[in-house]
Design a protein around this motif. Structure first.
Motif, PDB file in Angstrom:
ATOM      1  N   MET A  76       4.819  -4.905  -6.440  1.00 36.69           N
ATOM      2  CA  MET A  76       4.275  -4.461  -5.151  1.00 36.69           C
ATOM      3  C   MET A  76       3.386  -3.232  -5.324  1.00 36.69           C
ATOM      4  SD  MET A  76       4.975  -6.507  -2.679  1.00 36.69           S
ATOM      5  CE  MET A  76       5.104  -5.685  -1.094  1.00 36.69           C
ATOM      6  N   VAL A  77       3.735  -2.333  -6.223  1.00 37.12           N
ATOM      7  CA  VAL A  77       2.886  -1.171  -6.493  1.00 37.12           C
ATOM      8  C   VAL A  77       1.527  -1.654  -7.003  1.00 37.12           C
ATOM      9  CG1 VAL A  77       2.560   0.823  -8.022  1.00 37.12           C
ATOM     10  CG2 VAL A  77       4.754   0.481  -6.848  1.00 37.12           C
ATOM     11  N   GLU A  78       1.521  -2.602  -7.918  1.00 40.42           N
ATOM     12  CA  GLU A  78       0.258  -3.137  -8.448  1.00 40.42           C
ATOM     13  C   GLU A  78      -0.531  -3.852  -7.357  1.00 40.42           C
ATOM     14  OE1 GLU A  78      -1.539  -2.700 -11.209  1.00 40.42           O
ATOM     15  OE2 GLU A  78      -0.012  -1.177 -11.532  1.00 40.42           O
ATOM     16  N   PHE A  79       0.152  -4.637  -6.549  1.00 38.88           N
ATOM     17  CA  PHE A  79      -0.497  -5.332  -5.431  1.00 38.88           C
ATOM     18  C   PHE A  79      -1.121  -4.313  -4.479  1.00 38.88           C
ATOM     19  CE2 PHE A  79       0.188  -7.756  -1.274  1.00 38.88           C
ATOM     20  CZ  PHE A  79      -0.989  -8.473  -1.378  1.00 38.88           C
ATOM     21  N   GLY A  80      -0.390  -3.262  -4.173  1.00 40.67           N
ATOM     22  CA  GLY A  80      -0.913  -2.211  -3.299  1.00 40.67           C
ATOM     23  C   GLY A  80      -2.116  -1.519  -3.903  1.00 40.67           C
ATOM     24  N   ARG A  81      -2.095  -1.277  -5.198  1.00 43.98           N
ATOM     25  CA  ARG A  81      -3.248  -0.667  -5.865  1.00 43.98           C
ATOM     26  C   ARG A  81      -4.459  -1.585  -5.778  1.00 43.98           C
ATOM     27  NH1 ARG A  81       0.266   1.725 -10.897  1.00 43.98           N
ATOM     28  NH2 ARG A  81       0.923   3.616  -9.808  1.00 43.98           N
ATOM     29  N   ASP A  82      -4.230  -2.896  -5.960  1.00 39.62           N
ATOM     30  CA  ASP A  82      -5.323  -3.865  -5.817  1.00 39.62           C
ATOM     31  C   ASP A  82      -5.896  -3.823  -4.406  1.00 39.62           C
ATOM     32  OD1 ASP A  82      -4.999  -4.686  -8.447  1.00 39.62           O
ATOM     33  OD2 ASP A  82      -3.942  -6.549  -7.922  1.00 39.62           O
ATOM     34  N   LEU A  83      -5.024  -3.775  -3.419  1.00 35.86           N
ATOM     35  CA  LEU A  83      -5.483  -3.718  -2.028  1.00 35.86           C
ATOM     36  C   LEU A  83      -6.309  -2.457  -1.778  1.00 35.86           C
ATOM     37  CD1 LEU A  83      -2.277  -4.887  -0.130  1.00 35.86           C
ATOM     38  CD2 LEU A  83      -4.413  -6.148  -0.366  1.00 35.86           C
ATOM     39  N   MET A  84      -5.856  -1.343  -2.307  1.00 34.95           N
ATOM     40  CA  MET A  84      -6.574  -0.074  -2.085  1.00 34.95           C
ATOM     41  C   MET A  84      -7.889  -0.024  -2.840  1.00 34.95           C
ATOM     42  SD  MET A  84      -3.515   2.771  -1.740  1.00 34.95           S
ATOM     43  CE  MET A  84      -3.181   2.827  -3.456  1.00 34.95           C
ATOM     44  N   ARG A  85      -8.007  -0.805  -3.918  1.00 37.96           N
ATOM     45  CA  ARG A  85      -9.263  -0.850  -4.673  1.00 37.96           C
ATOM     46  C   ARG A  85     -10.287  -1.755  -4.005  1.00 37.96           C
ATOM     47  NH1 ARG A  85      -6.025  -0.475  -9.544  1.00 37.96           N
ATOM     48  NH2 ARG A  85      -5.711  -2.715  -9.495  1.00 37.96           N
ATOM     49  N   GLY A  86      -9.893  -2.453  -2.980  1.00 38.14           N
ATOM     50  CA  GLY A  86     -10.872  -3.265  -2.266  1.00 38.14           C
ATOM     51  C   GLY A  86     -10.496  -4.707  -2.095  1.00 38.14           C
ATOM     52  N   GLY A  87      -9.268  -5.053  -2.394  1.00 42.13           N
ATOM     53  CA  GLY A  87      -8.813  -6.405  -2.112  1.00 42.13           C
ATOM     54  C   GLY A  87      -8.675  -6.552  -0.606  1.00 42.13           C
ATOM     55  N   THR A  88      -7.819  -7.436  -0.160  1.00 47.12           N
ATOM     56  CA  THR A  88      -7.552  -7.600   1.252  1.00 47.12           C
ATOM     57  C   THR A  88      -7.047  -6.274   1.800  1.00 47.12           C
ATOM     58  OG1 THR A  88      -6.930  -9.872   0.835  1.00 47.12           O
ATOM     59  CG2 THR A  88      -6.281  -8.961   2.947  1.00 47.12           C
ATOM     60  N   HIS A  89      -7.614  -5.799   2.884  1.00 47.16           N
ATOM     61  CA  HIS A  89      -7.250  -4.473   3.410  1.00 47.16           C
ATOM     62  C   HIS A  89      -6.047  -4.571   4.326  1.00 47.16           C
ATOM     63  CE1 HIS A  89     -10.647  -2.390   1.726  1.00 47.16           C
ATOM     64  NE2 HIS A  89     -11.394  -3.413   2.101  1.00 47.16           N
ATOM     65  N   ALA A  90      -5.185  -3.608   4.221  1.00 48.54           N
ATOM     66  CA  ALA A  90      -3.986  -3.551   5.068  1.00 48.54           C
ATOM     67  C   ALA A  90      -4.176  -2.595   6.231  1.00 48.54           C
ATOM     68  CB  ALA A  90      -2.785  -3.107   4.222  1.00 48.54           C
ATOM     69  N   ASP A  91      -5.348  -2.083   6.436  1.00 48.08           N
ATOM     70  CA  ASP A  91      -5.522  -1.141   7.556  1.00 48.08           C
ATOM     71  C   ASP A  91      -6.432  -1.642   8.580  1.00 48.08           C
ATOM     72  OD1 ASP A  91      -7.271  -0.688   5.279  1.00 48.08           O
ATOM     73  OD2 ASP A  91      -8.194   0.887   6.440  1.00 48.08           O
ATOM     74  N   VAL A 106       0.836  -1.200   0.000  1.00 50.54           N
ATOM     75  CA  VAL A 106       0.000   0.000   0.000  1.00 50.54           C
ATOM     76  C   VAL A 106       0.874   1.255   0.000  1.00 50.54           C
ATOM     77  CG1 VAL A 106      -1.637   1.347   1.392  1.00 50.54           C
ATOM     78  CG2 VAL A 106      -2.030  -1.097   1.005  1.00 50.54           C
ATOM     79  N   ALA A 107       1.923   1.245   0.810  1.00 55.14           N
ATOM     80  CA  ALA A 107       2.823   2.402   0.846  1.00 55.14           C
ATOM     81  C   ALA A 107       3.504   2.593  -0.506  1.00 55.14           C
ATOM     82  CB  ALA A 107       3.869   2.226   1.946  1.00 55.14           C
ATOM     83  N   ALA A 108       3.934   1.496  -1.136  1.00 60.19           N
ATOM     84  CA  ALA A 108       4.573   1.597  -2.452  1.00 60.19           C
ATOM     85  C   ALA A 108       3.595   2.177  -3.469  1.00 60.19           C
ATOM     86  CB  ALA A 108       5.076   0.224  -2.899  1.00 60.19           C
ATOM     87  N   ALA A 109       2.357   1.716  -3.440  1.00 61.75           N
ATOM     88  CA  ALA A 109       1.348   2.236  -4.369  1.00 61.75           C
ATOM     89  C   ALA A 109       1.093   3.717  -4.122  1.00 61.75           C
ATOM     90  CB  ALA A 109       0.051   1.437  -4.245  1.00 61.75           C
ATOM     91  N   GLN A 110       1.035   4.107  -2.868  1.00 62.67           N
ATOM     92  CA  GLN A 110       0.814   5.522  -2.554  1.00 62.67           C
ATOM     93  C   GLN A 110       1.990   6.371  -3.007  1.00 62.67           C
ATOM     94  OE1 GLN A 110       0.061   5.200   1.653  1.00 62.67           O
ATOM     95  NE2 GLN A 110      -2.150   5.009   1.361  1.00 62.67           N
ATOM     96  N   LEU A 111       3.195   5.873  -2.796  1.00 58.51           N
ATOM     97  CA  LEU A 111       4.383   6.632  -3.201  1.00 58.51           C
ATOM     98  C   LEU A 111       4.499   6.749  -4.719  1.00 58.51           C
ATOM     99  CD1 LEU A 111       6.980   5.232  -0.662  1.00 58.51           C
ATOM    100  CD2 LEU A 111       6.106   7.579  -0.768  1.00 58.51           C
TER     101      LEU A 111
END
Length: 116
Positions: free
Chosen positions: A101-116, A68-73
């Motif tokens: 990891m950027v793509e994985f983070g984008r997937d997570l932020m779009r509603g995949g498994t949440h990291a928060d 998620v951090a990589a995607a945000q950065l």
């Protein structure tokens, strides 16, 4: 550095509690979560297995936060965005892994498994 493969559809394990050790105990290289004091091999296997699962769950969770951090950065809307190469250098990854990891983070932020 080893590069774990991001997992998307695996159920999240509930880790066993990781108890913080007193400074004196952690200074002893033979001391590890009091496992050395367990004499019963059944109890030792049970507790060591709990710790193994807890560390795996913690590593998986931390990896999701990294993604998620990589995607945000790397977000192109950021004025201070980083390139995949910059992220790779910062996280000690290869550039290809940073892109994954950027793509994985984008997937997570779009509603995949949440990291928060």
């Amino acid at each position: 550095m080893a590069e774990p493969t991001p997992r998307r559809n695996e159920p999240r394990l509930r880790p066993a509690p990781l108890l913080f050790e007193p400074a004196e105990a952690s200074a002893d290289p033979e001391h590890f979560f009091d496992l050395e004091s367990i004499d019963d091999p059944r109890a030792l296997l049970d507790r060591a297995t709990e710790l193994t699962q807890a560390f795996r769950a913690a590593a998986d969770r931390a990896m999701e936060f990294q993604a998620v951090a990589a995607a945000q950065l790397a977000d192109p809307r950021r004025f201070d965005r980083l390139t995949a190469a910059d992220i790779a250098e910062r996280a000690e990854w290869t550039e290809d892994y940073a892109k994954k990891m950027v793509e994985f983070g984008r997937d997570l932020m779009r509603g995949g498994t949440h990291a928060d």
